[in-house]
Scaffold this motif. Structure first.
Motif, PDB file in Angstrom:
ATOM      1  N   ASN A 134      10.357  79.178 -10.421  1.00  0.00           N
ATOM      2  CA  ASN A 134      10.757  78.167 -11.416  1.00  0.00           C
ATOM      3  C   ASN A 134      11.557  77.025 -10.805  1.00  0.00           C
ATOM      4  OD1 ASN A 134       9.511  79.541 -13.537  1.00  0.00           O
ATOM      5  ND2 ASN A 134      11.332  80.770 -13.968  1.00  0.00           N
ATOM      6  N   GLY A 135      11.110  76.557  -9.643  1.00  0.00           N
ATOM      7  CA  GLY A 135      11.747  75.418  -9.007  1.00  0.00           C
ATOM      8  C   GLY A 135      13.003  75.714  -8.223  1.00  0.00           C
ATOM      9  N   VAL A 136      13.412  76.987  -8.177  1.00  0.00           N
ATOM     10  CA  VAL A 136      14.603  77.391  -7.428  1.00  0.00           C
ATOM     11  C   VAL A 136      14.176  78.171  -6.189  1.00  0.00           C
ATOM     12  CG1 VAL A 136      16.746  78.728  -7.471  1.00  0.00           C
ATOM     13  CG2 VAL A 136      16.025  77.450  -9.506  1.00  0.00           C
ATOM     14  N   ARG A 137      14.665  77.772  -5.048  1.00  0.00           N
ATOM     15  CA  ARG A 137      14.419  78.511  -3.817  1.00  0.00           C
ATOM     16  C   ARG A 137      15.391  79.681  -3.763  1.00  0.00           C
ATOM     17  NH1 ARG A 137      10.111  79.430  -0.835  1.00  0.00           N
ATOM     18  NH2 ARG A 137      10.493  79.549   1.415  1.00  0.00           N
ATOM     19  N   HIS A 154      14.579  72.061  -0.121  1.00  0.00           N
ATOM     20  CA  HIS A 154      14.808  72.670  -1.433  1.00  0.00           C
ATOM     21  C   HIS A 154      16.261  72.418  -1.855  1.00  0.00           C
ATOM     22  CE1 HIS A 154      11.005  74.845  -0.927  1.00  0.00           C
ATOM     23  NE2 HIS A 154      11.420  75.167   0.271  1.00  0.00           N
ATOM     24  N   THR A 185      10.038  80.778  -3.911  1.00  0.00           N
ATOM     25  CA  THR A 185      10.387  79.814  -4.954  1.00  0.00           C
ATOM     26  C   THR A 185       9.992  80.370  -6.316  1.00  0.00           C
ATOM     27  OG1 THR A 185      10.108  77.952  -3.431  1.00  0.00           O
ATOM     28  CG2 THR A 185      10.030  77.470  -5.789  1.00  0.00           C
ATOM     29  N   ASP A 209       5.401  80.395  -2.176  1.00  0.00           N
ATOM     30  CA  ASP A 209       5.971  79.941  -0.902  1.00  0.00           C
ATOM     31  C   ASP A 209       6.868  81.003  -0.255  1.00  0.00           C
ATOM     32  OD1 ASP A 209       4.743  77.440  -1.352  1.00  0.00           O
ATOM     33  OD2 ASP A 209       6.460  76.779  -2.542  1.00  0.00           O
ATOM     34  N   LYS A 240      17.608  72.835  -4.758  1.00  0.00           N
ATOM     35  CA  LYS A 240      18.085  73.933  -5.596  1.00  0.00           C
ATOM     36  C   LYS A 240      17.783  75.250  -4.893  1.00  0.00           C
ATOM     37  CE  LYS A 240      17.760  71.624 -10.082  1.00  0.00           C
ATOM     38  NZ  LYS A 240      17.277  71.740 -11.480  1.00  0.00           N
TER      39      LYS A 240
END
Length: 253
Positions: free
Chosen positions: A96-99, A137, A94, A75, A139
């Motif tokens: 590991n789930g962190v923006r 997002h 992004t 993304d 996170k």
């Protein structure tokens, strides 16, 4: 998960330093600023050989940002959406789930100048866009060279009322915090006169005459995961160093 920000002040010149530092620190994500190289000149092969993937937004001679990661990068967004700007100062992705948003904020040159007004417009556009990003997002980490020392303790007295410490710039920094973000470095007790940038001139590094202008802001959803945040001055001690030192935040669930 360790996320770092580092203004390398020419990736071509500082690449050996960067590769050595990556090998020594094994950080998970690195946000780089002031690449000073076009995308076609980005040293992707060397970065990948070091174990990192990379996305970048380069520009010849000036500006340029990149995100390096040991994990998948998705993304990707380049530049501030809706803000017409030829300067390459933003890249987001992004991991590991962190923006992760990497920014090289405008310098501003001098208070009241046209470049200063551009800096304030840019900061307003960034803040408006991040408000929307944070709605999607939860996170998010905003990493980069902000070219703003947010408090008096973040600058030596020589910088009183100068660029980087002016009231409008500090108000813009507080507007970012007001979105629901926290300065990770200030979540911990830190030594006095903790800076991340020192001028090349007048033995500023040796005298510790500097500014703390490289920051990692974390959203409220990440605040509880912050384990530490430090300035790594070791690369600044090398020959032909960047004038900035890396800053590293460690997150852990």
């Amino acid at each position: 998960m360790k996320i770092a920000t580092w203004n390398v002040n020419s990736l071509k010149v500082r690449l050996p330093h960067l590769l050595d530092w990556l090998a020594a620190t094994q950080v998970d994500v690195v946000c780089l600023q002031e690449l000073k190289c076009e995308d076609k000149s980005f040293p992707l092969a060397e970065i990948e050989a070091a174990g990192y993937r990379a996305v970048f937004n380069g520009q010849k001679t000036y500006n340029g940002v990149a995100i390096l990661s040991r994990s998948e990068i998705t993304d990707v967004v380049r530049n501030i959406p809706g803000f017409d700007d030829e300067q390459r100062r933003i890249i987001a992705a992004t991991v590991n789930g962190v923006r992760v948003v990497c920014g090289y904020f405008p310098n501003g040159q001098a208070v009241g100048s046209e470049k200063f007004e551009y800096k304030l417009r840019w900061l307003t556009a960034l803040t408006d866009w991040l408000r929307a990003e944070m709605a999607v997002h939860a996170k998010l980490v905003l990493a980069g060279d902000y070219n703003v020392a947010p408090e008096d303790r973040d600058a030596t007295p020589e910088w009183h009322d100068e660029i980087h410490v002016s009231v409008p710039e500090r108000e813009a920094f507080r507007a970012l915090l007001a979105l629901g973000m926290t300065d990770a470095f200030r979540m911990f007790d830190q030594a006095e006169k903790s800076y991340s940038w020192w001028d090349y001139r007048m033995m500023a590094f040796r005298r510790n005459v500097g500014l703390r202008i490289d920051h990692l802001l974390v959203t409220d959803a990440l605040k509880g995961e912050v384990k530490s945040c430090v300035i790594d001055k070791a690369p600044r001690k090398l020959e032909r160093p960047s004038d900035h030192a890396p800053v590293i935040v460690e997150l852990g669930g």
